[in-house]
Scaffold this motif. Structure first.
Motif, PDB file in Angstrom:
ATOM      1  N   HIS A 169       0.801  -1.221   0.000  1.00 60.58           N
ATOM      2  CA  HIS A 169       0.000   0.000   0.000  1.00 60.58           C
ATOM      3  C   HIS A 169       0.835   1.274   0.000  1.00 60.58           C
ATOM      4  CE1 HIS A 169      -3.463  -2.552   0.487  1.00 60.58           C
ATOM      5  NE2 HIS A 169      -2.874  -3.133   1.516  1.00 60.58           N
ATOM      6  N   ALA A 170       2.144   1.124   0.028  1.00 60.78           N
ATOM      7  CA  ALA A 170       3.044   2.267  -0.072  1.00 60.78           C
ATOM      8  C   ALA A 170       3.915   2.089  -1.313  1.00 60.78           C
ATOM      9  CB  ALA A 170       3.907   2.381   1.184  1.00 60.78           C
ATOM     10  N   PHE A 171       4.529   3.155  -1.738  1.00 58.43           N
ATOM     11  CA  PHE A 171       5.353   3.119  -2.945  1.00 58.43           C
ATOM     12  C   PHE A 171       6.582   2.245  -2.758  1.00 58.43           C
ATOM     13  CE2 PHE A 171       8.955   4.719  -5.393  1.00 58.43           C
ATOM     14  CZ  PHE A 171       8.431   4.727  -6.680  1.00 58.43           C
ATOM     15  N   THR A 172       6.893   1.470  -3.766  1.00 48.80           N
ATOM     16  CA  THR A 172       8.158   0.734  -3.812  1.00 48.80           C
ATOM     17  C   THR A 172       8.611   0.707  -5.259  1.00 48.80           C
ATOM     18  OG1 THR A 172       9.285  -1.367  -3.350  1.00 48.80           O
ATOM     19  CG2 THR A 172       6.973  -1.505  -4.010  1.00 48.80           C
ATOM     20  N   PRO A 173       9.862   1.040  -5.551  1.00 55.28           N
ATOM     21  CA  PRO A 173      10.310   1.140  -6.950  1.00 55.28           C
ATOM     22  C   PRO A 173      10.555  -0.202  -7.612  1.00 55.28           C
ATOM     23  CG  PRO A 173      12.123   1.618  -5.474  1.00 55.28           C
ATOM     24  CD  PRO A 173      10.905   1.469  -4.610  1.00 55.28           C
ATOM     25  N   SER A 174      10.671  -1.268  -6.830  1.00 52.01           N
ATOM     26  CA  SER A 174      10.994  -2.571  -7.412  1.00 52.01           C
ATOM     27  C   SER A 174      10.328  -3.682  -6.615  1.00 52.01           C
ATOM     28  CB  SER A 174      12.514  -2.793  -7.424  1.00 52.01           C
ATOM     29  OG  SER A 174      12.846  -4.047  -7.987  1.00 52.01           O
ATOM     30  N   SER A 175       9.961  -4.770  -7.303  1.00 47.25           N
ATOM     31  CA  SER A 175       9.344  -5.908  -6.651  1.00 47.25           C
ATOM     32  C   SER A 175       9.484  -7.136  -7.538  1.00 47.25           C
ATOM     33  CB  SER A 175       7.855  -5.632  -6.377  1.00 47.25           C
ATOM     34  OG  SER A 175       7.157  -5.518  -7.606  1.00 47.25           O
ATOM     35  N   GLN A 176       9.236  -8.316  -6.960  1.00 47.26           N
ATOM     36  CA  GLN A 176       9.270  -9.540  -7.748  1.00 47.26           C
ATOM     37  C   GLN A 176       8.199  -9.511  -8.838  1.00 47.26           C
ATOM     38  OE1 GLN A 176       8.782 -12.668  -4.870  1.00 47.26           O
ATOM     39  NE2 GLN A 176      10.966 -12.766  -4.375  1.00 47.26           N
ATOM     40  N   GLN A 177       7.038  -8.955  -8.506  1.00 45.77           N
ATOM     41  CA  GLN A 177       5.963  -8.882  -9.485  1.00 45.77           C
ATOM     42  C   GLN A 177       6.369  -8.014 -10.673  1.00 45.77           C
ATOM     43  OE1 GLN A 177       5.902  -8.558  -6.208  1.00 45.77           O
ATOM     44  NE2 GLN A 177       3.835  -8.767  -5.346  1.00 45.77           N
ATOM     45  N   GLN A 178       7.036  -6.922 -10.391  1.00 49.34           N
ATOM     46  CA  GLN A 178       7.507  -6.048 -11.463  1.00 49.34           C
ATOM     47  C   GLN A 178       8.532  -6.763 -12.338  1.00 49.34           C
ATOM     48  OE1 GLN A 178      10.535  -2.866 -10.832  1.00 49.34           O
ATOM     49  NE2 GLN A 178       8.773  -1.496 -11.101  1.00 49.34           N
ATOM     50  N   GLN A 179       9.406  -7.532 -11.699  1.00 47.17           N
ATOM     51  CA  GLN A 179      10.426  -8.261 -12.447  1.00 47.17           C
ATOM     52  C   GLN A 179       9.800  -9.319 -13.353  1.00 47.17           C
ATOM     53  OE1 GLN A 179      12.972  -9.686  -9.327  1.00 47.17           O
ATOM     54  NE2 GLN A 179      13.561  -7.617  -8.708  1.00 47.17           N
ATOM     55  N   MET A 180       8.769 -10.024 -12.848  1.00 45.08           N
ATOM     56  CA  MET A 180       8.073 -11.016 -13.675  1.00 45.08           C
ATOM     57  C   MET A 180       7.415 -10.362 -14.874  1.00 45.08           C
ATOM     58  SD  MET A 180       6.343 -13.917 -11.224  1.00 45.08           S
ATOM     59  CE  MET A 180       5.491 -12.798 -10.127  1.00 45.08           C
ATOM     60  N   ALA A 181       6.865  -9.165 -14.667  1.00 43.01           N
ATOM     61  CA  ALA A 181       6.181  -8.468 -15.752  1.00 43.01           C
ATOM     62  C   ALA A 181       7.129  -8.171 -16.908  1.00 43.01           C
ATOM     63  CB  ALA A 181       5.563  -7.176 -15.238  1.00 43.01           C
ATOM     64  N   GLN A 182       8.402  -7.934 -16.597  1.00 38.59           N
ATOM     65  CA  GLN A 182       9.362  -7.614 -17.653  1.00 38.59           C
ATOM     66  C   GLN A 182       9.724  -8.818 -18.509  1.00 38.59           C
ATOM     67  OE1 GLN A 182       9.268  -4.441 -17.792  1.00 38.59           O
ATOM     68  NE2 GLN A 182       8.277  -4.626 -15.792  1.00 38.59           N
ATOM     69  N   LEU A 183       9.254 -10.009 -18.120  1.00 40.82           N
ATOM     70  CA  LEU A 183       9.459 -11.212 -18.933  1.00 40.82           C
ATOM     71  C   LEU A 183       8.341 -11.403 -19.949  1.00 40.82           C
ATOM     72  CD1 LEU A 183      10.634 -13.666 -16.119  1.00 40.82           C
ATOM     73  CD2 LEU A 183      12.056 -12.379 -17.740  1.00 40.82           C
ATOM     74  N   GLY A 184       7.407 -10.435 -19.980  1.00 39.33           N
ATOM     75  CA  GLY A 184       6.341 -10.494 -20.965  1.00 39.33           C
ATOM     76  C   GLY A 184       4.987 -10.865 -20.413  1.00 39.33           C
ATOM     77  N   PHE A 185       4.789 -10.677 -19.109  1.00 41.55           N
ATOM     78  CA  PHE A 185       3.513 -11.006 -18.475  1.00 41.55           C
ATOM     79  C   PHE A 185       2.844  -9.737 -17.960  1.00 41.55           C
ATOM     80  CE2 PHE A 185       6.343 -14.642 -17.738  1.00 41.55           C
ATOM     81  CZ  PHE A 185       5.584 -15.688 -18.253  1.00 41.55           C
ATOM     82  N   ILE A 186       1.532  -9.828 -17.742  1.00 43.51           N
ATOM     83  CA  ILE A 186       0.830  -8.870 -16.905  1.00 43.51           C
ATOM     84  C   ILE A 186       0.628  -9.575 -15.568  1.00 43.51           C
ATOM     85  CG2 ILE A 186      -1.354  -7.689 -16.482  1.00 43.51           C
ATOM     86  CD1 ILE A 186      -1.544  -7.159 -19.459  1.00 43.51           C
ATOM     87  N   VAL A 187       1.060  -8.954 -14.498  1.00 38.09           N
ATOM     88  CA  VAL A 187       0.993  -9.559 -13.166  1.00 38.09           C
ATOM     89  C   VAL A 187      -0.003  -8.781 -12.322  1.00 38.09           C
ATOM     90  CG1 VAL A 187       2.298 -10.239 -11.115  1.00 38.09           C
ATOM     91  CG2 VAL A 187       3.406 -10.264 -13.359  1.00 38.09           C
ATOM     92  N   ILE A 188      -0.924  -9.501 -11.695  1.00 36.29           N
ATOM     93  CA  ILE A 188      -1.897  -8.850 -10.819  1.00 36.29           C
ATOM     94  C   ILE A 188      -1.882  -9.513  -9.442  1.00 36.29           C
ATOM     95  CG2 ILE A 188      -3.410  -8.254 -12.749  1.00 36.29           C
ATOM     96  CD1 ILE A 188      -5.299 -10.517 -11.763  1.00 36.29           C
ATOM     97  N   GLN A 189      -2.332  -8.779  -8.451  1.00 35.76           N
ATOM     98  CA  GLN A 189      -2.588  -9.351  -7.140  1.00 35.76           C
ATOM     99  C   GLN A 189      -3.774  -8.610  -6.528  1.00 35.76           C
ATOM    100  OE1 GLN A 189       1.137  -9.035  -5.068  1.00 35.76           O
ATOM    101  NE2 GLN A 189       0.777  -6.957  -4.373  1.00 35.76           N
ATOM    102  N   VAL A 190      -4.555  -9.348  -5.761  1.00 32.04           N
ATOM    103  CA  VAL A 190      -5.786  -8.816  -5.190  1.00 32.04           C
ATOM    104  C   VAL A 190      -5.865  -9.218  -3.725  1.00 32.04           C
ATOM    105  CG1 VAL A 190      -8.311  -8.783  -5.353  1.00 32.04           C
ATOM    106  CG2 VAL A 190      -6.940  -9.025  -7.423  1.00 32.04           C
ATOM    107  N   GLY A 191      -6.400  -8.345  -2.887  1.00 35.77           N
ATOM    108  CA  GLY A 191      -6.595  -8.678  -1.481  1.00 35.77           C
ATOM    109  C   GLY A 191      -7.580  -9.824  -1.338  1.00 35.77           C
ATOM    110  N   ASN A 192      -7.640 -10.393  -0.146  1.00 32.29           N
ATOM    111  CA  ASN A 192      -8.545 -11.525   0.076  1.00 32.29           C
ATOM    112  C   ASN A 192      -9.093 -11.498   1.491  1.00 32.29           C
ATOM    113  OD1 ASN A 192      -5.492 -12.632   0.258  1.00 32.29           O
ATOM    114  ND2 ASN A 192      -6.734 -13.633   1.841  1.00 32.29           N
ATOM    115  N   ARG A 193     -10.385 -11.809   1.616  1.00 32.03           N
ATOM    116  CA  ARG A 193     -10.974 -11.956   2.945  1.00 32.03           C
ATOM    117  C   ARG A 193     -10.278 -13.087   3.691  1.00 32.03           C
ATOM    118  NH1 ARG A 193     -16.727 -13.525   1.672  1.00 32.03           N
ATOM    119  NH2 ARG A 193     -15.621 -14.441  -0.104  1.00 32.03           N
ATOM    120  N   GLY A 194     -10.104 -12.890   4.985  1.00 35.80           N
ATOM    121  CA  GLY A 194      -9.379 -13.872   5.773  1.00 35.80           C
ATOM    122  C   GLY A 194      -7.885 -13.620   5.788  1.00 35.80           C
ATOM    123  N   GLY A 195      -7.472 -12.544   5.143  1.00 41.09           N
ATOM    124  CA  GLY A 195      -6.054 -12.207   5.100  1.00 41.09           C
ATOM    125  C   GLY A 195      -5.635 -11.352   6.278  1.00 41.09           C
TER     126      GLY A 195
END
Length: 223
Positions: A169-195
């Motif tokens: 929920h705060a800014f971060t310039p780099s992440s694993q998800q961002q790195q995966m996206a550079q391999l040609g994917f769209i990466v998403i993540q969503v919150g979940n009840r019970g989390g």
């Protein structure tokens, strides 16, 4: 707080989460706390700093703004250094007075070098949980050379489980998800009840210690 039981009163009150006591002013009987899920039309996970009288009156937000705030109260309690950002917003710092009014801008993060090499800001969205009622924040990373005319495989980054989820929920310039996206994917993540328990009792209790749902991960992944 100390004193006879008759002098103790609950504070603050309301339909939101008060998480941490930051400071106590016994002379003026003011409590400083961090909280979230109080402000309308904001991400429920965004933190703010509040002051409130011991009797529960005078609740005041000291770091206004639609962002996640990690504010620091000065030793004199007369000023607040408000550091804030969002998942998709540049980090900034401002100085505020004891009422939360901005005194001056302090700093804004310089992303020019990142942008110069092709870095792109990730995106946010919102969806409904499987119950059709609960709003869940979502986040998305695209390849930096994303072409809207092309199709991309989608990776759903999931870490559902009691007491935790993968959302940032705060800014971060780099992440694993961002790195995966550079391999040609769209990466998403969503919150979940019970989390995460950082939202509400109902949200947390969807799976945590619910006898009908003691199958870690299975309930949460429905969202």
């Amino acid at each position: 707080m100390t004193g006879p039981a008759s002098s103790r009163t609950p504070s603050p009150t309301g339909d939101f989460r008060a998480s941490t006591i930051v400071n106590v002013d016994p002379k003026n009987r003011i409590l400083y706390v961090r909280g979230n899920a109080r402000e309308a039309n904001e991400n429920v996970f965004f933190n703010h700093l509040y002051s409130v009288h011991f009797d529960g009156t005078g609740l005041t937000m000291l770091d206004p703004g639609d962002a996640n705030h990690t504010s620091s109260l000065s030793p004199s309690r007369q000023f607040v250094v408000d550091n804030y950002s969002c998942f998709d917003q540049v980090p900034r710092s401002v100085l505020r007075d004891a009422r939360g009014i901005k005194v001056m801008d302090l700093e804004t993060a310089d992303l020019s070098k990142l942008i110069e090499v092709g870095w792109k800001m990730p995106e946010t969205f919102q969806v409904k949980a499987a119950d059709g009622v609960t709003d869940l924040p979502g986040q998305m990373w695209k390849p930096f050379d994303f072409d809207a005319k092309k199709k991309y495989p989608v990776i759903a980054h999931v870490y559902p489980g009691p007491q935790t989820e993968s959302m940032q929920h705060a800014f971060t310039p780099s992440s694993q998800q961002q790195q995966m996206a550079q391999l040609g994917f769209i990466v998403i993540q969503v919150g979940n009840r019970g989390g995460t328990p950082l939202r509400s009792k109902a949200y947390q209790s969807y799976s945590y210690w619910n006898p009908a749902r003691l199958r870690p991960g299975r309930q949460e992944v429905r969202d």
